[in-house]
Scaffold this active site. Structure first.
Site, PDB file in Angstrom:
ATOM      1  N   ARG A 189      29.126 -58.962  91.495  1.00 54.51           N
ATOM      2  CA  ARG A 189      27.996 -58.029  91.632  1.00 54.51           C
ATOM      3  C   ARG A 189      27.543 -57.580  90.242  1.00 54.51           C
ATOM      4  O   ARG A 189      26.363 -57.414  89.995  1.00 54.51           O
ATOM      5  CB  ARG A 189      28.392 -56.809  92.485  1.00 54.51           C
ATOM      6  CG  ARG A 189      27.340 -55.716  92.448  1.00 54.51           C
ATOM      7  CD  ARG A 189      27.435 -54.689  93.585  1.00 54.51           C
ATOM      8  NE  ARG A 189      28.763 -54.378  94.023  1.00 54.51           N
ATOM      9  CZ  ARG A 189      29.632 -53.572  93.378  1.00 54.51           C
ATOM     10  NH1 ARG A 189      29.274 -52.970  92.266  1.00 54.51           N
ATOM     11  NH2 ARG A 189      30.824 -53.365  93.871  1.00 54.51           N
TER      12      ARG A 189
ATOM     13  N   TYR B  17       0.651 -53.272  97.646  1.00 55.86           N
ATOM     14  CA  TYR B  17       1.254 -53.985  98.779  1.00 55.86           C
ATOM     15  C   TYR B  17       1.739 -52.947  99.801  1.00 55.86           C
ATOM     16  O   TYR B  17       2.316 -51.917  99.430  1.00 55.86           O
ATOM     17  CB  TYR B  17       2.416 -54.841  98.263  1.00 55.86           C
ATOM     18  CG  TYR B  17       3.281 -55.415  99.349  1.00 55.86           C
ATOM     19  CD1 TYR B  17       2.742 -56.202 100.362  1.00 55.86           C
ATOM     20  CD2 TYR B  17       4.651 -55.169  99.373  1.00 55.86           C
ATOM     21  CE1 TYR B  17       3.538 -56.714 101.363  1.00 55.86           C
ATOM     22  CE2 TYR B  17       5.457 -55.694 100.368  1.00 55.86           C
ATOM     23  CZ  TYR B  17       4.892 -56.463 101.368  1.00 55.86           C
ATOM     24  OH  TYR B  17       5.677 -56.967 102.357  1.00 55.86           O
TER      25      TYR B  17
ATOM     26  N   ASP C 173       3.346 -53.767  88.603  1.00 58.47           N
ATOM     27  CA  ASP C 173       3.724 -54.880  89.470  1.00 58.47           C
ATOM     28  C   ASP C 173       2.822 -56.056  89.094  1.00 58.47           C
ATOM     29  O   ASP C 173       1.623 -56.046  89.363  1.00 58.47           O
ATOM     30  CB  ASP C 173       3.538 -54.471  90.944  1.00 58.47           C
ATOM     31  CG  ASP C 173       4.018 -55.558  91.902  1.00 58.47           C
ATOM     32  OD1 ASP C 173       3.976 -56.750  91.523  1.00 58.47           O
ATOM     33  OD2 ASP C 173       4.409 -55.222  93.029  1.00 58.47           O
TER      34      ASP C 173
ATOM     35  N   LYS D   6       7.075 -64.932  95.034  1.00 58.92           N
ATOM     36  CA  LYS D   6       5.693 -65.426  94.924  1.00 58.92           C
ATOM     37  C   LYS D   6       5.571 -66.460  93.799  1.00 58.92           C
ATOM     38  O   LYS D   6       6.253 -67.459  93.823  1.00 58.92           O
ATOM     39  CB  LYS D   6       4.743 -64.251  94.750  1.00 58.92           C
ATOM     40  CG  LYS D   6       5.073 -63.031  95.603  1.00 58.92           C
ATOM     41  CD  LYS D   6       5.059 -63.316  97.099  1.00 58.92           C
ATOM     42  CE  LYS D   6       5.285 -62.029  97.873  1.00 58.92           C
ATOM     43  NZ  LYS D   6       5.979 -62.204  99.116  1.00 58.92           N
TER      44      LYS D   6
HETATM   45  O1  P1T Z   1       8.655 -59.530  99.729  1.00 55.41           O
HETATM   46  P1  P1T Z   1       9.340 -59.035  98.489  1.00 55.41           P
HETATM   47  O2  P1T Z   1       9.924 -60.122  97.647  1.00 55.41           O
HETATM   48  O3  P1T Z   1      10.264 -57.910  98.737  1.00 55.41           O
HETATM   49  O4  P1T Z   1       8.156 -58.454  97.538  1.00 55.41           O
HETATM   50  C1  P1T Z   1       7.428 -57.309  97.832  1.00 55.41           C
HETATM   51  C2  P1T Z   1       6.108 -57.327  97.109  1.00 55.41           C
HETATM   52  C3  P1T Z   1       5.976 -56.603  95.945  1.00 55.41           C
HETATM   53  N1  P1T Z   1       4.812 -56.604  95.245  1.00 55.41           N
HETATM   54  C4  P1T Z   1       3.746 -57.320  95.650  1.00 55.41           C
HETATM   55  C5  P1T Z   1       2.493 -57.288  94.844  1.00 55.41           C
HETATM   56  C6  P1T Z   1       3.825 -58.081  96.811  1.00 55.41           C
HETATM   57  O5  P1T Z   1       2.751 -58.784  97.194  1.00 55.41           O
HETATM   58  C7  P1T Z   1       5.031 -58.090  97.567  1.00 55.41           C
HETATM   59  C8  P1T Z   1       5.180 -58.848  98.834  1.00 55.41           C
HETATM   60  N2  P1T Z   1       3.973 -59.268  99.394  1.00 55.41           N
HETATM   61  C9  P1T Z   1       3.828 -59.975 100.528  1.00 55.41           C
HETATM   62  C10 P1T Z   1       4.850 -60.394 101.291  1.00 55.41           C
HETATM   63  C11 P1T Z   1       2.446 -60.273 100.909  1.00 55.41           C
HETATM   64  O6  P1T Z   1       2.200 -61.137 101.779  1.00 55.41           O
HETATM   65  O7  P1T Z   1       1.551 -59.653 100.301  1.00 55.41           O
END
Ligand code: P1T
Length: 380
Positions: A46, A99, A171, A196
């Site tokens: 961890r 988001y 972000d 992403k």
């Molecule tokens: O899904 P995750 O890896 O936890 O990420 C969250 C997140 C954070 N910031 C942005 C700008 C994001 O677009 C996302 C996740 N977004 C999607 C799943 C979506 O379809 O927009």
């Protein structure tokens, strides 16, 4: 080193034992110690994992930070940043079109721990300034925003916040460090959902946070270990592998994004297209100044839920799915999918209408994507 060299090599010297050119997947939970207090710097996974460490060094180099930290998801990375930097009583100003999951974390989890949040249209620096309070310790920005692609001027907001001791967190998921480098513009922390563009192949969920300042890095390291929402070795390896092609993928996403945006704006059924690369985007000038490309994310409004439903259900290459940033094209309906958690009145105010469709334009042949959209729009 140049960016295209760093994506492939930063944090990843050849493995010393064998010379392997890729970082091994250290799939272990613990490490043998030579004696009491005598070990090679690795005690428990961890706290330390060499595959994760390679990814963390890589993203720190790409964003120009002092250290990076990898988490089990983008949300876990954002949660870690908030708990690392804030305490009960602190106030945060947030760009008002993040988001939906970020909004949910702030409003439905962190408010219970004594943090307060105000949402401002951060495309207008004066509105961010007006939202600041004596207790404000952070400005949290998403630029471009998800899904209506509004931008905020990171440098101007950082200039406003820094002298007051307020940290700016960005972000950077939509642009990736290839097109936008928030730390160079004055931000203190960058976060990504690596799910992403960084990973880019829709086969891993993860997140990273990169700190510009050593004291923030120290807090993030502590929280990462204390709360423990770490990225697995396999996911760290997949993400490292994905990042190697970040440059060529982002160039291809950007090229296809421009073509698709241009195509959509000429279709009579489309009421409005949101893409920072279009000249009519209200912040096109800022987009050209702050980003070195426009990327593959865009949204368009078909005016009504039924039109959006018919178009989305007619697409064949664009898959109807949440998420974004993979090589394959995706389409989604923010009002019922990614942003369903945002109250309806707030969605209307932000432009997240029932007729809004969001596209994550992949890197397939542009002609095939246009033919798919043409066919779907004919059904709208
Ligand atoms: O899904 P995750 O890896 O936890 O990420 C969250 C997140 C954070 N910031 C942005 C700008 C994001 O677009 C996302 C996740 N977004 C999607 C799943 C979506 O379809 O927009």
């Amino acid at each position: 080193m140049g960016f295209a060299t760093d994506v492939i090599h930063a944090g990843q010297p050849p493995e010393p034992a064998t010379g392997a050119v890729t970082v091994p997947i250290y799939q272990t939970s613990t490490y043998v110690q030579e004696g009491l207090g005598r070990h090679k710097g690795y005690e428990y996974a961890r706290t330390h994992n060499p595959t994760r460490a390679a990814l963390e060094a890589n993203v720190a180099a790409l964003e120009g930070g002092v250290a990076g930290f990898a988490f089990a998801s983008g949300m876990a990375a954002i949660h870690a940043v908030m708990t690392a930097c804030l305490k009960a009583g602190d106030h945060v100003v947030v760009s008002d079109n993040t988001y939906g999951g970020t909004y949910r974390l702030f409003e439905r989890v962190l408010t219970d721990f004594g943090l307060t949040f105000d949402y401002a249209d951060a495309s207008d620096v004066a509105q961010v300034e007006a939202a600041l309070r004596p207790a404000t310790r952070m400005v949290f920005l998403e630029t471009p925003t998800n899904p209506v692609m509004r931008l905020c001027d990171i440098a101007a907001i950082a200039q406003l916040a820094r002298p007051k001791g307020i940290r700016v967190v960005v972000d950077n998921t939509f642009m990736s460090p290839y097109f936008q480098r928030p730390l160079a513009l004055g931000a203190s922390i960058v976060v990504h959902s690596t799910t992403k563009y960084l990973n880019g192949h829709s086969d891993s969920v993860g997140g990273v946070a990169i700190a510009a300042e050593p004291e923030v890095a120290e807090r993030l390291a502590f929280i990462q270990n204390a709360a423990g929402a770490i990225l697995s070795p396999m996911d760290a390896w997949l993400t490292l592998r994905g990042i190697k092609t970040l440059v060529v993928r982002m160039q291809a996403h950007d090229a296809n994004g421009r073509v698709v945006a241009q195509f959509l704006r000429e279709r009579p059924r489309v009421k409005r297209v949101y893409y920072p690369g279009l000249e009519e985007h209200p912040q096109h000038a800022l987009a050209k100044r702050q980003m070195s490309g426009f990327g593959g994310m865009l949204a368009f409004d078909l005016g009504a839920l039924e039109a959006a439903r018919r178009a989305l259900e007619s697409l064949k290459i664009f898959a109807l799915a949440e998420s974004l940033g993979g090589v394959e094209s995706l389409a989604c309906h923010p009002a019922t999918m990614t942003h369903a958690g945002v109250p309806p009145a707030e969605r209307q105010r932000l432009g997240i209408t029932d007729g809004l469709v969001r596209l994550s334009v992949g890197i397939e042949d542009a002609d095939d994507l246009l033919a798919d959209l043409d066919r779907a729009l004919a059904q709208a």
